[in-house]
Design an enzyme around this catalytic site. Structure first.
Site, PDB file in Angstrom:
ATOM      1  N   ARG A  30       0.830  -1.200   0.000  1.00  0.00           N
ATOM      2  CA  ARG A  30       0.000   0.000   0.000  1.00  0.00           C
ATOM      3  C   ARG A  30       0.864   1.250   0.000  1.00  0.00           C
ATOM      4  O   ARG A  30       1.886   1.294   0.698  1.00  0.00           O
ATOM      5  CB  ARG A  30      -0.917   0.020   1.225  1.00  0.00           C
ATOM      6  CG  ARG A  30      -1.984  -1.032   1.168  1.00  0.00           C
ATOM      7  CD  ARG A  30      -3.119  -0.830   2.154  1.00  0.00           C
ATOM      8  NE  ARG A  30      -3.872  -2.084   2.250  1.00  0.00           N
ATOM      9  CZ  ARG A  30      -4.764  -2.500   1.350  1.00  0.00           C
ATOM     10  NH1 ARG A  30      -5.041  -1.739   0.307  1.00  0.00           N
ATOM     11  NH2 ARG A  30      -5.375  -3.665   1.491  1.00  0.00           N
ATOM     12  N   ASP A  31       0.430   2.255  -0.772  1.00  0.00           N
ATOM     13  CA  ASP A  31       1.134   3.537  -0.759  1.00  0.00           C
ATOM     14  C   ASP A  31       0.989   4.169   0.622  1.00  0.00           C
ATOM     15  O   ASP A  31      -0.087   4.170   1.214  1.00  0.00           O
ATOM     16  CB  ASP A  31       0.556   4.469  -1.843  1.00  0.00           C
ATOM     17  CG  ASP A  31       1.481   5.629  -2.125  1.00  0.00           C
ATOM     18  OD1 ASP A  31       2.037   5.684  -3.241  1.00  0.00           O
ATOM     19  OD2 ASP A  31       1.658   6.487  -1.230  1.00  0.00           O
ATOM     20  N   ILE A  32       2.083   4.690   1.127  1.00  0.00           N
ATOM     21  CA  ILE A  32       2.112   5.253   2.479  1.00  0.00           C
ATOM     22  C   ILE A  32       1.298   6.550   2.570  1.00  0.00           C
ATOM     23  O   ILE A  32       0.829   6.915   3.646  1.00  0.00           O
ATOM     24  CB  ILE A  32       3.586   5.470   2.899  1.00  0.00           C
ATOM     25  CG1 ILE A  32       3.756   5.375   4.397  1.00  0.00           C
ATOM     26  CG2 ILE A  32       4.164   6.756   2.344  1.00  0.00           C
ATOM     27  CD1 ILE A  32       5.223   5.256   4.824  1.00  0.00           C
ATOM     28  N   ASN A  88       4.496   7.353 -13.192  1.00  0.00           N
ATOM     29  CA  ASN A  88       5.077   8.691 -13.275  1.00  0.00           C
ATOM     30  C   ASN A  88       6.494   8.523 -13.827  1.00  0.00           C
ATOM     31  O   ASN A  88       7.213   7.618 -13.402  1.00  0.00           O
ATOM     32  CB  ASN A  88       5.121   9.339 -11.891  1.00  0.00           C
ATOM     33  CG  ASN A  88       3.725   9.672 -11.369  1.00  0.00           C
ATOM     34  OD1 ASN A  88       2.844  10.029 -12.143  1.00  0.00           O
ATOM     35  ND2 ASN A  88       3.518   9.534 -10.070  1.00  0.00           N
ATOM     36  N   HIS A 101       7.733   1.852 -10.725  1.00  0.00           N
ATOM     37  CA  HIS A 101       6.576   1.327  -9.977  1.00  0.00           C
ATOM     38  C   HIS A 101       5.302   1.729 -10.678  1.00  0.00           C
ATOM     39  O   HIS A 101       5.203   2.812 -11.253  1.00  0.00           O
ATOM     40  CB  HIS A 101       6.587   1.807  -8.523  1.00  0.00           C
ATOM     41  CG  HIS A 101       6.736   3.285  -8.372  1.00  0.00           C
ATOM     42  ND1 HIS A 101       7.957   3.919  -8.471  1.00  0.00           N
ATOM     43  CD2 HIS A 101       5.824   4.245  -8.146  1.00  0.00           C
ATOM     44  CE1 HIS A 101       7.781   5.222  -8.307  1.00  0.00           C
ATOM     45  NE2 HIS A 101       6.492   5.443  -8.114  1.00  0.00           N
ATOM     46  N   HIS A 103       1.382   2.543 -10.141  1.00  0.00           N
ATOM     47  CA  HIS A 103       0.348   2.899  -9.167  1.00  0.00           C
ATOM     48  C   HIS A 103      -0.981   2.277  -9.604  1.00  0.00           C
ATOM     49  O   HIS A 103      -1.352   2.379 -10.778  1.00  0.00           O
ATOM     50  CB  HIS A 103       0.131   4.422  -9.140  1.00  0.00           C
ATOM     51  CG  HIS A 103       1.279   5.225  -8.622  1.00  0.00           C
ATOM     52  ND1 HIS A 103       1.330   5.718  -7.337  1.00  0.00           N
ATOM     53  CD2 HIS A 103       2.427   5.639  -9.219  1.00  0.00           C
ATOM     54  CE1 HIS A 103       2.440   6.410  -7.163  1.00  0.00           C
ATOM     55  NE2 HIS A 103       3.134   6.381  -8.291  1.00  0.00           N
TER      56      HIS A 103
HETATM   57  P1  AMP Z   1       6.100   8.491  -7.523  1.00  0.00           P
HETATM   58  O1  AMP Z   1       5.680   9.919  -7.332  1.00  0.00           O
HETATM   59  O2  AMP Z   1       5.460   7.853  -8.729  1.00  0.00           O
HETATM   60  O3  AMP Z   1       7.600   8.320  -7.504  1.00  0.00           O
HETATM   61  O4  AMP Z   1       5.466   7.699  -6.331  1.00  0.00           O
HETATM   62  C1  AMP Z   1       6.148   7.314  -5.184  1.00  0.00           C
HETATM   63  C2  AMP Z   1       5.099   6.883  -4.205  1.00  0.00           C
HETATM   64  O5  AMP Z   1       5.728   6.115  -3.197  1.00  0.00           O
HETATM   65  C3  AMP Z   1       4.373   8.033  -3.511  1.00  0.00           C
HETATM   66  O6  AMP Z   1       2.977   7.942  -3.785  1.00  0.00           O
HETATM   67  C4  AMP Z   1       4.693   7.818  -2.031  1.00  0.00           C
HETATM   68  O7  AMP Z   1       3.599   8.130  -1.194  1.00  0.00           O
HETATM   69  C5  AMP Z   1       5.052   6.356  -1.993  1.00  0.00           C
HETATM   70  N1  AMP Z   1       5.970   5.944  -0.923  1.00  0.00           N
HETATM   71  C6  AMP Z   1       7.133   6.541  -0.562  1.00  0.00           C
HETATM   72  N2  AMP Z   1       7.732   5.864   0.434  1.00  0.00           N
HETATM   73  C7  AMP Z   1       6.932   4.807   0.705  1.00  0.00           C
HETATM   74  C8  AMP Z   1       6.991   3.737   1.633  1.00  0.00           C
HETATM   75  N3  AMP Z   1       8.019   3.614   2.494  1.00  0.00           N
HETATM   76  N4  AMP Z   1       5.996   2.824   1.660  1.00  0.00           N
HETATM   77  C9  AMP Z   1       4.941   2.967   0.803  1.00  0.00           C
HETATM   78  N5  AMP Z   1       4.832   3.942  -0.114  1.00  0.00           N
HETATM   79  C10 AMP Z   1       5.805   4.859  -0.162  1.00  0.00           C
END
Ligand code: AMP
Ligand code: ZN
Length: 110
Positions: A30-32, A88, A101, A103
């Site tokens: 899950r996204d944090i 992204n 990654h 989403h």
């Molecule tokens: P991006 O902007 O596509 O690089 O997305 C990175 C995503 O990773 C963001 O939506 C963050 O909220 C998420 N994120 C960052 N650190 C963590 C973590 N430790 N666990 C889960 N999600 C994370």
């Protein structure tokens, strides 16, 4: 694996992040900071910086990412209501973690 890459560390089990799914090639968690009621990240174990860095070698992992997205959408109950899949790419595209990654976002009431 790149030691100072947070998603390398997560995907290789070096943190306490809980996985919703894991296989030899990818993990899902899950996204944090979720931007949707259901916001998952589907992350290859191999370090690939972004879509720009994909090579012929990565074809099968891309298929794996999308198949995992399909399965996870069903598991989370958003397959029929609908969801978004998003990569992204680099800073201008909103990428902040430079490890590829996908989403998966859904679960809005519409
Ligand atoms: P991006 O902007 O596509 O690089 O997305 C990175 C995503 O990773 C963001 O939506 C963050 O909220 C998420 N994120 C960052 N650190 C963590 C973590 N430790 N666990 C889960 N999600 C994370
Ligand atoms: Zn990485």
């Amino acid at each position: 694996m790149t030691q100072d890459c947070i998603f390398c560390n997560i995907a290789n089990g070096k943190t306490d992040t809980e996985f919703l799914y894991e296989d030899d090639h990818l993990v899902v968690f899950r996204d944090i900071k979720p931007h949707a009621p259901v916001h998952l990240l589907i992350v290859p174990k191999r370090h690939i910086r972004s879509v720009n860095d994909l090579t012929d070698d990565h074809r099968s992992i891309l298929g794996d990412l999308f198949m995992a997205a399909r399965d996870m959408a069903k598991k989370e109950g958003v397959d029929r209501s609908g969801y978004k899949l998003l990569f992204n790419v680099e800073k201008g595209g909103g990428q902040v973690i430079f490890h590829l990654h996908l989403h998966l976002m859904g679960g809005w009431k519409r």
